[in-house]
Design an enzyme around this catalytic site. Structure first.
Site, PDB file in Angstrom:
ATOM      1  N   LYS A   1       0.425  -1.482   0.345  1.00 12.64           N
ATOM      2  CA  LYS A   1       0.059   0.128  -0.228  1.00 12.64           C
ATOM      3  C   LYS A   1       0.989   1.681   0.285  1.00 12.64           C
ATOM      4  O   LYS A   1       1.242   1.279   0.667  1.00 12.64           O
ATOM      5  CB  LYS A   1      -0.547  -0.204   1.035  1.00 12.64           C
TER       6      LYS A   1
ATOM      7  N   SER B   1      -9.785   1.534   3.278  1.00 13.58           N
ATOM      8  CA  SER B   1      -8.734   2.409   2.058  1.00 13.58           C
ATOM      9  C   SER B   1      -7.820   1.568   1.773  1.00 13.58           C
ATOM     10  O   SER B   1      -6.902   1.973   0.740  1.00 13.58           O
ATOM     11  CB  SER B   1      -7.276   3.501   3.123  1.00 13.58           C
TER      12      SER B   1
ATOM     13  N   SER C   1      -9.514  -0.863   7.578  1.00 16.89           N
ATOM     14  CA  SER C   1      -9.227  -0.575   6.765  1.00 16.89           C
ATOM     15  C   SER C   1      -8.154  -1.893   5.535  1.00 16.89           C
ATOM     16  O   SER C   1      -8.290  -1.207   4.774  1.00 16.89           O
ATOM     17  CB  SER C   1      -8.623   0.721   6.159  1.00 16.89           C
TER      18      SER C   1
END
Lengths: 498, 495, 96
Positions: free
Chosen positions: A79, A154, A178
């Site tokens: 990420k 996210s 997330s």
């Protein structure tokens, strides 16, 4: 069997056994990315050349009998919230579009030491704020099960790239769900370990007391292996926990005996989608068939978790994101143009102050601004006690609810999300309803306890549904074993889109 | 400073806020060096620059130095302390917040007594409201090349450990404020927690000052003004003298009381000898303090405080009074010695103990040793004459074997050769004169100089000088003082 | 209790965010809704409850006072929007 449909644990075993090489593995995933990512949009950067070079070096070392790391040749994605030395680390924000940290996050360094191969960096909601990946400044990511739907967020890029077979593993971060929420919406497995289990050094902060790095994979075995590599005390993170790391990958396939699972009646009370509820109830029957006892527990403060979470998260983020002011790094507005425009509504501000205000206005997207505003407001004079301090107190009450529940049960089980994935754009204008959908996941961040999302079925529309399991702090081993029992008895996690 | 002020009775009320950089090797939250004077932006790391992803880890030594300071200021040490973020925007503060302490500082409620060896100022017990630990900011300066339209930022100083010491408004004159600062600096120097160099900014002082004016049986407080930008203790005293006068004139002109106007900040202009109002930062008071989630609290046990207390050694105030009571020194002398620092004071104690005459040791150290150290540009730790060797020399002086002037010659020889006093005396041909030999010589002189004896007996004691001169001619090693004493003794016996 | 535009303007200045009039309108209404929602926390009885600022409550974490090499200046300044090879450059900080 295609390499891109092979689990991380099996890929590592195959590499060790010489069934395939790191270059072959990396190339398969890179090919899959070229073929698939144009429609998914998971990757912000693909480091194809670097990945192949890395894979070649690992193959060469292995061929000459030199020692290699625990994950040698396993490709994965990161990420874009994790700092990678001399590579862009954007956090999905214009603010950091050109930022290249001069250091690696501790988790990245550990993966490097373990000889994992970095495929690239994946999309996310800006600064990890959001539940849909639509808050990325750069691109939308689509759900591999239905391209009209959000992948969750996210860590939407992480879940989508694993679900689409573009990486066997992705490392995400979880501040309020997330990792777990996009894992649920994309039909993959996502773990949020105990707060402090994995060093946060080099994880760009959203809310420091809630942020935790976690792996996303296609199975519990895979995330157990990754946790084993990532976990451990780090002298660079004061909040990292100084405790031994159990050999998760070796114990994960041991079923738990006399397992008692708790269900919170508050989690089934309102707003739960019918398909989701029946999938979760079916999962409970699976556990019962494995000998587990189901017990109802009460989490009386659960209805306050979302409010508590958003106050604390926004207060912390308003301070954490103050550093983005265009002075030392990150986006700075065109000052000469700003000055040439002359006066604005804030005539009493100095050029420097106007530079701050404008750089931040240009660098941040609407969701980040909303949260900074909410946090600034809640910490400001006259409101601190009513909002922030009260939220910290309710946080303790929530923790006490869980402590009490865990006296009676080994694990808590329930839905990850009240619904499956929704359509892109559906909730963009309604931030509050987006916040409210985090009601099941935020508690684990408030209390620090580990939690995992595993696939447990599909809606009638063919969208994945996630089962949420939570354990007391530091009990990842129990959590992983309990989750594996379910995966061992079901095949939901083996389903692939299309 | 002006007629009106001295002519009317009112109190000047002063409180101080002192920032002291702690003498650690590395910064408070990272491993960059704290060295002063390095080229700009060469002592920084991602944490100093406030880069995303970085996390602070507390320097243990900085916390220990902070504890030592607080304990020596008789502060209460909090059993639980935490770190808070003070949020504000400034380019020398890269994170957008300063890590500081807000509602639970690690120490509070201490005091320090001022000291004036000349006795002109009263001893004032100045309350310490709190001492807390925080990080320093970087530095910003105008870019002269860009016509001051730009500022330049150097982050070397960012993250240097800083103690903030806040006093009660207990000082009643600028001179007292200076005396407090002098005593505080002495204490901090003794502890070795800071080098207290104001030029390099390792000690910085802001002052709050207002007036208490009696009127109709009540005391009226005038608005408090914060004075900044004072670069020496002398500047603090001058700035506060100026400000007290200015406030008195303002009070007479406006009659403004505390609360009538917002608190003002003024900067001291040393060259112009006046204070000027500083621009108010808008909304500056809303720092939105909250606990820093990246740092964990610190718990301090009574046992740890005990260990710290024991490790402090003798502090200036206690040392001063011991020098006075045990070695018979005047307040002035003890103050001079104590102000020279812990090493010199301890050198004095060793000399005084070994030679048995504190006053003599004090005189020699103040007149000779301090001069020699200055000439030789060295500290007492490097001085070639040990305390035992000096004590040996002073014993000879004390017993009359040597007079002061010969003693100095011997000391010079000891420094040059590194030999003990005994050997140097031999080398210089200075033999101690035997007491009985000396008495015999004096008796001889009295017999030979009946007239002088008569003069002395008649009360002209100064006539004895001639006898001393004769004695020195016959034996250059005699101690003139001793000759005088013996002669006077013998003459009084005759009478 | 919803928020006023003036209150939101003040918060935006504190947060150093320049908002267009349209943004100010939408943030005022969205923030108002969120604030109304989190208002529910005031109904929780927290008498005598210690605030919990950390997820895992630890204490006394220190590092040794040891110096390690700093970043070369070139690397330190590499991400700066403006610098002169020695210093970061910004529009003038107002006179001290």
């Amino acid at each position: 069997m295609q390499l891109t449909e092979t689990s991380a644990v099996d890929l590592v075993e195959g590499l060790q056994a010489g069934r395939w090489t790191a270059v072959e593995v990396a190339r398969s995933f890179l090919e899959r990315i070229s073929g698939k990512d144009p429609e998914i949009g998971a990757f912000l950067q693909v480091h194809a050349d670097a990945a192949l070079e890395q894979a070649e070096r690992i193959d060469a070392r292995r061929a000459t009998g030199k020692s290699v790391g625990k994950l040698a040749g396993l490709p994965l994605s990161l990420k874009d919230v994790l700092c990678t030395r001399s590579q862009p680390t954007t956090c999905g924000s214009r603010m950091l579009e050109n930022f290249q940290p001069p250091f690696d996050a501790t988790s990245v360094a550990k993966l490097r030491d373990a000889d994992a191969v970095f495929l690239g960096k994946v999309n996310m909601d800006e600064f990890a704020m959001g539940s849909s990946c639509e808050n990325s400044a750069f691109q939308a990511t689509r759900n591999p099960w239905n391209l009209e739907c959000i992948p969750g967020g996210s860590s939407g890029g992480s879940a989508a790239c694993v679900a689409a077979g573009m990486a066997p593993i992705s490392i995400g971060s979880d501040t309020g769900g997330s990792v777990r929420q996009p894992a649920a919406l994309c039909g993959v497995t996502g773990l949020k370990p105990t707060y402090g289990r994995i060093s946060r050094y080099g994880l760009v902060a959203f809310a420091s007391s809630l942020d935790q790095i976690g792996p996303v994979g296609t199975s519990v075995r895979d995330v157990a292996l990754l946790l084993e590599v990532l976990a451990g005390h780090d002298p660079l993170d004061s909040t990292s926990i100084d405790a031994p790391v159990p050999p998760y990958s070796q114990t994960v396939e041991q079923p738990l005996k006399n397992l008692t699972l708790g269900i919170a009646k508050e989690h089934f009370e309102s707003g739960l989608d019918g398909d989701v509820e029946s999938a979760v109830r079916e999962a409970l029957r699976v556990y019962e068939s494995l000998g587990a006892t189901i017990k109802e527990v009460s989490l009386p403060h659960a209805p306050h978790a979302v409010g508590t979470y958003y106050i604390i998260a926004c207060c912390e983020c308003s301070s954490n994101l103050a550093r983005y002011d265009g002075v030392h790094y990150g986006h700075r507005t065109d000052v000469s143009q700003m000055l040439a425009e002359g006066g604005n509504s804030n005539d009493d501000l100095t050029p420097l102050e106007r530079m701050y205000c404008r750089s931040r206005a240009e660098g941040f997207g609407p969701e980040v601004k909303r949260r900074i505003m909410l946090g600034t407001y809640a910490l400001s004079a006259g409101y601190y006690d009513a909002y922030y301090l009260q939220a910290l107190k309710v946080r303790r009450l929530i923790r006490q609810d869980f402590d009490k529940a865990f006296e009676e049960v080994d694990l808590l089980v329930g839905p990850v999300m009240p619904t499956a994935a929704y359509k892109l754009g559906e909730k963009v204008e309604d931030p509050l309803s987006m916040y409210l959908s985090d009601l099941f996941t935020v508690s684990a961040n408030l209390t620090g306890q580990p939690a995992i999302s595993v696939p447990c079925g599909f809606t009638s529309g063919g969208l994945p549904i996630g089962l949420h399991l939570q354990a007391p702090p530091m009990e990842e081993e129990r959590l992983l074993r309990g989750a594996w029992m379910f995966q061992n008895a079901t095949d939901w996690h083996q389903r692939r889109p299309q | 400073m002006n007629a009106t002020q001295s002519a009317t009775a009112h109190d000047v009320v002063i409180g101080l806020e002192v920032h002291v950089q702690l003498a650690t090797q590395s910064k408070l939250f990272c491993s960059c060096a704290t060295r002063f004077g390095a080229p700009p932006n060469t002592l920084t790391c991602p944490l100093c620059i406030g880069m995303p992803g970085t996390l602070p880890v507390m320097n243990r030594h900085a916390f220990e130095l902070a504890l030592q300071t607080a304990v020596s200021l008789d502060c209460q040490i909090a059993p639980f302390t935490k770190w808070d973020r003070k949020n504000y925007y400034y380019p020398d503060l890269p994170k957008g917040y300063q890590i500081s302490q807000y509602d639970l500082p690690f120490s509070h409620d201490g005091h320090l007594d001022t000291y004036d060896p000349k006795g002109n100022l009263p001893v004032r017990r100045v309350g310490i409201i709190r001492v807390h630990l925080e990080e320093d900011a970087g530095k910003s300066m105008h870019d002269e090349a860009a016509g001051k339209s730009d500022s330049l930022i150097d982050l070397n100083r960012t993250g240097t450990p800083l103690l903030e010491i806040v006093t009660e408004p207990d000082m009643r004159s600028p001179a007292e404020a200076k005396a407090f600062l002098t005593e505080l600096k002495l204490l901090l120097t003794y502890l070795g927690v800071s080098d207290c160099n104001m030029q390099e900014g390792s000690l910085r002082v802001d002052a709050n000052i207002n007036l208490h004016v009696p009127r109709n049986g009540e005391t009226i407080a005038t608005p408090i003004v914060e004075v900044k930008n004072m670069n020496s203790f002398r500047a603090v005293e001058r700035a506060l003298e100026y400000e007290a006068g200015r406030q008195w004139e303002e009070w007479q002109a406006t009659g403004q009381k505390m609360g009538d106007v917002p608190k003002q900040t003024r900067g001291w202009d040393d060259a112009a000898n006046l204070t000027r109002p500083q621009r108010h930062k808008e909304e500056s008071s809303d720092y939105r303090y909250f606990p820093d989630p990246d740092l964990v609290p610190v718990v301090v046990s009574p046992e740890e405080i005990e260990v710290i207390t024991k490790s402090l050694g003798e502090l200036p105030a206690a040392l001063r009074s011991r020098l006075e009571s045990e070695y018979g020194l005047s307040a002035y002398d003890s103050d001079v010695l104590v102000n020279q620092g812990r090493s010199l004071a301890s050198y004095f104690v060793q000399v005084a103990e070994a030679c048995g005459n504190g006053k003599l040791a004090s005189n020699w150290i103040q007149q000779d040793i301090l001069r020699l150290l200055k000439e030789r540009q060295e500290t007492i730790d490097d001085f070639p004459v040990s305390a035992a060797a000096l004590a040996d020399l002073l014993r000879k002086v004390d017993q009359g074997e040597l007079d002061t002037s010969k003693g100095r010659d011997v000391l010079g020889g000891m420094i040059d050769s590194g030999q003990p006093a005994e050997d140097v005396m031999l080398e210089l041909g200075i033999a101690a004169v035997d007491e009985s030999e000396l008495t015999a010589l004096c008796e001889q002189l009295l017999v030979e100089n009946e007239r002088i004896v008569a003069d002395v007996q008649a009360g002209k004691v100064q006539a004895i000088g001639a006898l001393i001169g004769q004695a020195k001619k016959r034996n250059p090693n005699v101690n003139p003082g001793r000759v005088r004493e013996i002669c006077l003794q013998l003459i009084s016996k005759r009478a | 209790m919803s928020l006023s535009r003036e209150a939101v303007t003040k918060v935006a200045l504190l947060a150093r965010l320049e908002l267009t009039p349209e943004e100010l309108d939408s943030i005022t209404s969205q923030l108002g809704q969120i604030v109304d929602y989190v208002q529910q926390l005031s109904s929780v009885d927290t008498e005598g409850v210690e605030p919990m600022a950390h997820a895992m409550e630890q204490h006394n974490v220190f590092r040794a006072d040891e110096v390690r090499p700093s970043l070369p200046r070139e690397e330190a300044l590499a991400n700066a929007p403006r610098h002169n090879d020695e210093y970061y450059r910004v529009p003038a900080v107002l006179g001290d």
